[in-house]
Write an enzyme that holds these catalytic residues in place. Structure first.
Site: not given
Ligand code: SAM
Ligand code: GLN
Length: 272
Positions: A90, A185-186
């Site tokens: 991401f 940030n899930p």
């Molecule tokens: N924290 C980073 C950022 O803000 O750029 C990444 C955010 S991204 C929206 C969500 C992240 O959560 C991804 O890297 C994904 O692989 C991880 N993820 C998704 N489901 C998860 C879970 N159940 N437990 C831990 N991590 C998870």
């Molecule tokens: N803000 C993201 C988007 O552009 C979504 C991020 C997230 O799911 N944490 O769609």
């Protein structure tokens, strides 16, 4: 071809896809030629090889078709840091910088010593917190690739971060009593959402969380007693405020915060 002519050509290709075609053209040329952006401008009269021209043109076409620039340059920027990123991980968003500010405030107010960042991706939140506080920082993800990228970024900035693989609270369970603050940030996008082409190239497990986008929160808070006394700060989508209120209100003191664009984007839950 001279660099100047190649620049003009790829800028034209990018015009339809981006409002900052000039800047993106420089980023692509910088990647292909190994020159800095400033160096490029100074070398504009120099010749580039046919192979480099072809590569730059094909990357510009890929970008114009909606592929994220950050995956081409393998660089992204967050909280003043230049981080490595690649396809499968991401790309950090500007809004999430506010989550770091909120976290640093809580760290100071509550003298927090141990923080966990759940779903760390590039490691951006964890690294920014480690660089700007005295906290011990752990970061988790379900994605092996994300953890490799986060490790590379932590090494670049010489910060010690404990990287752990697994979903939700699982990797933290054996030391959860020491964790005072959990930030995340899930994934919170609805599976019904129509996403722009560049976002569609990002990993779906980073984005989607069921039809209402609340599945991650539901699972994370499914055993509230595990989180007793902890502070949780998470990113969310602006339209999820009422759903989150319903889900979390009874668990402790809940407050919402806005991002730079004045949209409700984060919640803080102080668990009872
Ligand atoms: N924290 C980073 C950022 O803000 O750029 C990444 C955010 S991204 C929206 C969500 C992240 O959560 C991804 O890297 C994904 O692989 C991880 N993820 C998704 N489901 C998860 C879970 N159940 N437990 C831990 N991590 C998870
Ligand atoms: N803000 C993201 C988007 O552009 C979504 C991020 C997230 O799911 N944490 O769609």
């Amino acid at each position: 071809m001279k660099l100047r002519d190649l620049y003009t050509k790829i800028k034209d290709i990018l015009k339809e896809a981006s409002e900052s075609s000039g800047s993106e053209a420089l980023s692509i040329l910088s990647k292909v030629t190994g020159r800095s952006r400033e160096g490029l401008l100074m070398d504009f009269e120099e010749e580039v090889s046919e192979a480099q021209s072809q590569l730059a043109i094909s990357l510009a076409r890929k970008r114009a078709s909606g592929y994220p620039l950050q995956y081409i340059t393998e660089k992204c920027y967050f909280y003043g840091l230049e981080l490595y990123v690649c396809e499968g991980v991401f790309i950090p968003r500007m809004e999430t910088e506010v989550l770091v500010d909120l976290s640093l405030q809580v760290i100071e107010e509550k003298n927090i010593e141990l923080v966990a960042d759940v779903g760390t991706g590039t490691g951006c939140i964890a690294i920014a917190i480690a660089l700007n506080s005295q906290c011990e920082v752990f970061a988790t993800d379900i994605s092996e690739k994300a953890l490799r990228v986060a490790k590379k970024n932590a090494e670049k900035y010489q910060v010690q971060i404990g990287l752990l693989k697994g979903p939700y609270l699982e990797p933290l369970l054996h030391f959860l009593d020491r964790v005072q603050l959990i930030v995340s940030n899930p994934p919170y996008v609805s599976t019904l959402a129509q996403l722009p082409p560049d976002v569609q190239k990002e990993p779906s497990e980073a984005l989607f969380a069921g039809e209402d986008g609340l599945d991650f929160y539901r699972n994370f808070f499914s055993v509230p007693s595990l989180l007793r006394g902890k502070t949780i700060i998470m990113e969310m989508s602006p339209e999820q405020e009422s759903g989150l209120r319903e889900l979390l209100q009874s668990l402790g003191t809940l407050s919402f915060f806005k991002d730079q664009f004045n949209r409700t984007r984060f919640f803080k839950l102080e668990m009872e």
